[in-house]
Design a protein around this motif. Structure first.
Motif, PDB file in Angstrom:
ATOM      1  N   PRO A   1     -12.760  -6.437  -2.626  1.00 50.19           N
ATOM      2  CA  PRO A   1     -12.897  -5.960  -4.012  1.00 50.19           C
ATOM      3  C   PRO A   1     -11.559  -5.410  -4.509  1.00 50.19           C
ATOM      4  CG  PRO A   1     -14.648  -5.090  -2.620  1.00 50.19           C
ATOM      5  CD  PRO A   1     -13.679  -5.790  -1.715  1.00 50.19           C
ATOM      6  N   LYS A   2     -11.333  -5.485  -5.800  1.00 49.87           N
ATOM      7  CA  LYS A   2     -10.050  -5.088  -6.412  1.00 49.87           C
ATOM      8  C   LYS A   2      -9.643  -3.661  -6.016  1.00 49.87           C
ATOM      9  CE  LYS A   2      -6.746  -5.678  -9.623  1.00 49.87           C
ATOM     10  NZ  LYS A   2      -5.518  -5.396  -8.929  1.00 49.87           N
ATOM     11  N   ASN A   3     -10.612  -2.720  -6.043  1.00 45.59           N
ATOM     12  CA  ASN A   3     -10.252  -1.330  -5.733  1.00 45.59           C
ATOM     13  C   ASN A   3      -9.776  -1.175  -4.288  1.00 45.59           C
ATOM     14  OD1 ASN A   3     -12.816  -1.671  -4.582  1.00 45.59           O
ATOM     15  ND2 ASN A   3     -13.468   0.396  -5.058  1.00 45.59           N
ATOM     16  N   LEU A   4     -10.300  -1.991  -3.363  1.00 42.47           N
ATOM     17  CA  LEU A   4      -9.852  -1.921  -1.971  1.00 42.47           C
ATOM     18  C   LEU A   4      -8.525  -2.655  -1.783  1.00 42.47           C
ATOM     19  CD1 LEU A   4     -13.210  -2.428  -0.019  1.00 42.47           C
ATOM     20  CD2 LEU A   4     -12.146  -0.299  -0.769  1.00 42.47           C
ATOM     21  N   GLN A   5      -8.344  -3.750  -2.519  1.00 38.20           N
ATOM     22  CA  GLN A   5      -7.068  -4.476  -2.468  1.00 38.20           C
ATOM     23  C   GLN A   5      -5.928  -3.563  -2.900  1.00 38.20           C
ATOM     24  OE1 GLN A   5      -6.738  -8.078  -4.740  1.00 38.20           O
ATOM     25  NE2 GLN A   5      -8.655  -8.906  -3.926  1.00 38.20           N
ATOM     26  N   ASP A   6      -6.147  -2.848  -4.007  1.00 42.39           N
ATOM     27  CA  ASP A   6      -5.094  -2.004  -4.580  1.00 42.39           C
ATOM     28  C   ASP A   6      -4.606  -0.955  -3.591  1.00 42.39           C
ATOM     29  OD1 ASP A   6      -5.329  -3.439  -6.908  1.00 42.39           O
ATOM     30  OD2 ASP A   6      -6.504  -1.911  -7.959  1.00 42.39           O
ATOM     31  N   VAL A   7      -5.542  -0.210  -2.982  1.00 45.29           N
ATOM     32  CA  VAL A   7      -5.101   0.859  -2.076  1.00 45.29           C
ATOM     33  C   VAL A   7      -4.412   0.289  -0.844  1.00 45.29           C
ATOM     34  CG1 VAL A   7      -6.763   2.607  -2.811  1.00 45.29           C
ATOM     35  CG2 VAL A   7      -7.373   1.082  -0.955  1.00 45.29           C
ATOM     36  N   LEU A   8      -4.930  -0.826  -0.328  1.00 49.26           N
ATOM     37  CA  LEU A   8      -4.328  -1.409   0.873  1.00 49.26           C
ATOM     38  C   LEU A   8      -2.939  -1.970   0.585  1.00 49.26           C
ATOM     39  CD1 LEU A   8      -5.178  -1.587   3.780  1.00 49.26           C
ATOM     40  CD2 LEU A   8      -6.013  -3.874   3.364  1.00 49.26           C
ATOM     41  N   MET A   9      -2.790  -2.600  -0.551  1.00 48.82           N
ATOM     42  CA  MET A   9      -1.475  -3.140  -0.925  1.00 48.82           C
ATOM     43  C   MET A   9      -0.454  -2.006  -1.097  1.00 48.82           C
ATOM     44  SD  MET A   9      -1.700  -6.400  -0.948  1.00 48.82           S
ATOM     45  CE  MET A   9      -0.411  -7.082  -1.939  1.00 48.82           C
ATOM     46  N   LEU A  10      -0.862  -0.929  -1.764  1.00 47.00           N
ATOM     47  CA  LEU A  10       0.060   0.192  -1.964  1.00 47.00           C
ATOM     48  C   LEU A  10       0.416   0.863  -0.642  1.00 47.00           C
ATOM     49  CD1 LEU A  10      -1.469   1.741  -5.201  1.00 47.00           C
ATOM     50  CD2 LEU A  10       0.717   0.553  -4.997  1.00 47.00           C
ATOM     51  N   ARG A  11      -0.545   0.943   0.269  1.00 40.41           N
ATOM     52  CA  ARG A  11      -0.315   1.594   1.552  1.00 40.41           C
ATOM     53  C   ARG A  11       0.536   0.717   2.477  1.00 40.41           C
ATOM     54  NH1 ARG A  11       0.943   5.693   4.375  1.00 40.41           N
ATOM     55  NH2 ARG A  11       0.107   5.707   6.452  1.00 40.41           N
ATOM     56  N   GLU A  12       0.112  -0.528   2.664  1.00 40.17           N
ATOM     57  CA  GLU A  12       0.772  -1.396   3.641  1.00 40.17           C
ATOM     58  C   GLU A  12       2.068  -2.015   3.129  1.00 40.17           C
ATOM     59  OE1 GLU A  12      -0.189  -1.454   6.746  1.00 40.17           O
ATOM     60  OE2 GLU A  12      -1.980  -0.270   6.308  1.00 40.17           O
TER      61      GLU A  12
END
Length: 192
Positions: free
Chosen positions: A137-148
């Motif tokens: 989901p978009k909200n999970l993609q966003d946090v993972l992309m910003l973190r990793e």
């Protein structure tokens, strides 16, 4: 007269009794009431008995040396759990950094260039990771992309997305959990 009920000390008037970690008698009560529980918390994180025991003792000593006063024994327990958990997580991070630094020095001169087969496997794994990321989901993609990939910490991610730091941690955990389900637990190279 003081009565102990469910681990909480109460005076006859029904008020909880303060715990002063700097007072030897109170510290003993605090130690007896929390040591085993704190050890279990730390051991679950660090998976090393000696390290867990040291981390718990350090946390208890910190409370004692600062002569912290808690409104109740339960408040002291909650504070100590947070301190021990954070100390244990920091210990794991430090050990991981030390291991990586050691491996880098040990294997620095012995590195080989990727063979054609390993380069193909790496490329395939990167493509799998990218495809799996798109399925989140978009909200999970966003946090993972910003973190990793953005290399932002939880606080920075929270500011960027306008959510709490706790919510960021939950989303990152859920994103990683879903990626494992999608990709499987095999070793996958994430794109840089």
């Amino acid at each position: 007269m003081i009565e102990v009920f469910n681990g909480i000390e109460e005076s006859q008037s029904g008020q909880q009794v303060q715990i002063n970690a700097g007072n030897p008698a109170d510290f003993r009560k605090l130690y007896d009431a929390t040591m085993q529980m704190l050890f279990k918390v730390s051991y679950r994180i660090v998976n090393d008995e000696e390290a867990a025991e040291d981390l718990v003792h350090d946390s208890l000593i910190k409370a004692n040396e600062k002569e912290l006063v808690f409104p109740s024994l339960n408040d002291a327990k909650y504070w100590l759990i947070r301190v021990v958990k954070n100390a244990s997580l920091n210990y794991i991070k430090r050990k991981d950094r030390e291991r990586k630094a050691y491996e880098k020095v040990l294997y620095e001169d012995h590195r080989k260039s990727d063979s054609g087969e390993s380069a193909l496997l790496k490329k395939d794994s990167i493509n799998k990771a990218r495809e799996a990321l798109k399925k989140l989901p978009k909200n999970l993609q966003d946090v993972l992309m910003l973190r990793e990939y953005g290399d932002l910490n939880y606080k920075e991610i929270g500011k960027v997305l306008g959510i709490t730091e706790g919510n960021v941690k939950v989303r990152i955990f859920r994103a990683r959990e879903q990626l494992v389900k999608i990709i499987g637990e095999e070793n996958v190279f994430l794109p840089e």
